[in-house]
Design a protein around this motif. Structure first.
Motif: not given
Length: 417
Positions: A30, A33, A37, A94, A188-189, A192
């Motif tokens: 998280t 991710n 964001t 993801q 980051t995806y 994750s």
């Protein structure tokens, strides 16, 4: 100066990350991710206007249309999480989001932007429902609300870190700097997804049943409670959109106050989200907590309204104090809303019910900006009073609605013999 052990214990008490284990792995996923964001949310508008060449109107219209279409993915993907391993499904989503995020680099016109933004919104909406099912699997019936609160705190930390990193691109203000933000979001995806796959598989405990999503959409008592929670969630729009505009247009507070208010909210969420989640472990106490949240949020709205009629120093103090009160209501609402969405759902259809809950909240988020901007920015303090009344009355309605939903569930449960 304390001993090393004392310093370590003090750090653990402040850190939102849980002890090593499955929840720690999900928290790190998280965190990765939501850093992405923060990068994207902070730089998206400037990337799309300065690097791509879209107009602000095109960006606004495109994101609104994409968001409305994206809501349609919440229920079906939530239902799919009931029939498949939510860990693997979330990891796949993801990876799909990484591909769509990278596709923003190919945008060169409004039609292409609309297609990419719509795909992005569909994946985001569906992924939230799948995430809710995964949180329930990792936390278990007794720990899922604690897990939800932990991830809320971690998410706020991640968004803040991402926004801080994005500031470098904003300072440089060149096309390649904004494209680096896009690539950072993509990375980051991927991180994750890799972390999520370190969790064990969670195959469905029961044989898949068709039309679970339809059952959730026909569950009137659940819809009533989830709808009330969705109405309360309009306070997010009040904080992130309406309050900054209010400070500028209706108060004498300096502009830097806006940043201070959002920073206070973020820090308190990181520090208090887990601590305040303990009062809402089951449906009945969660309904009481939701009532408290509605009343506390209403009090925050009234103090924000009063900031327009007092001197500058007092206005700043009111805005900050009201934001502290608001954050308490926000955290109580989040914890209670998660508990009610889980406890009032059919046990074999958690994903579908979380999808319906997310759909209702998404509809409110879509309607909220236009409604609250008209009500408060155009209407002045009276608009805040109207919003406060709505939040208070909605909070008061949740306990009787919850009792009705519990009674309905008991009536529909199979009895021994």
């Amino acid at each position: 100066m304390g001993t090393t052990a004392e310093v370590r214990d003090r750090w653990r008490s402040l850190s939102p990350l849980p002890p090593p284990g499955r929840l720690r792995i999900l928290s790190l996923a998280t965190l990765a991710n939501t850093i992405g964001t923060g990068l994207w949310v902070t730089g998206a508008a400037l990337f799309l206007t300065r690097a791509v060449g879209l107009t602000p109107t095109e960006v606004g219209v495109g994101l609104t249309l994409a968001g409305l279409v994206g809501l349609t993915a919440s229920v079906p993907l939530g239902g799919l999480a009931d029939q498949r391993d939510p860990r693997s499904l979330r990891a796949v989503l993801q990876l799909a989001q990484a591909a769509v995020a990278a596709a923003y680099l190919l945008v060169d016109s409004f039609p292409v932007f609309l297609v990419v933004a719509t795909l992005d919104a569909l994946l985001i909406s569906g992924n939230l429902a799948v995430r809710a099912a995964l949180v329930a699997a990792v936390g278990g019936p007794q720990g899922r609300v604690h897990a939800f609160a932990t991830l809320r705190a971690v998410a706020n930390l991640g968004v803040a870190l991402g926004a801080g990193l994005a500031a470098f691109a904003l300072v440089v203000d060149t096309g390649w700097a904004y494209r680096l933000l896009v690539l950072g979001n993509v990375a980051t995806y991927l991180v994750s997804a890799a972390l999520i796959m370190r969790l064990p598989a969670y195959p469905p405990a029961r044989r898949p049943v068709r039309r679970r999503a339809g059952r959730a959409l026909r569950d009137g008592p659940f819809l009533a409670v989830a709808g009330a929670s969705a109405v309360l969630s309009v306070h997010h729009v009040a904080l992130t959109l309406v309050l900054p505009l209010w400070v500028v247009a209706h108060t004498d507070a300096p502009l830097v106050t806006v940043s201070a208010l959002l920073l206070v909210n973020t820090l308190l969420t990181v520090l208090l989200a887990v601590r305040l989640s303990g009062s809402a472990r089951h449906a009945v106490p969660a309904a009481t907590t939701m009532r408290r949240a509605g009343l506390v949020l209403a009090a925050g709205m009234l103090l924000w309204a009063a900031s327009a009629i007092v001197p500058t120093t007092v206005a700043v103090g009111l805005l900050l104090g009201a934001t502290v009160i608001y954050t308490l209501g926000d955290l109580w609402h989040a914890g209670a809303g998660a508990t009610l969405a889980y406890d009032l759902a059919a046990p074999d259809a958690l994903g579908a019910y979380q999808g319906v809950d997310g759909l209702l909240a998404g509809l409110v988020r879509a309607a909220g900006p236009a409604l609250l901007t008209w009500l408060i920015i155009d209407g002045g303090p009276v608009g805040w009073l109207a919003l406060a009344g709505l939040l208070a009355l909605t909070g008061l309605a949740v306990p009787p609605l919850t009792r009705r939903a519990l009674a309905d569930r008991a009536d529909r449960s199979p009895h021994p013999g």
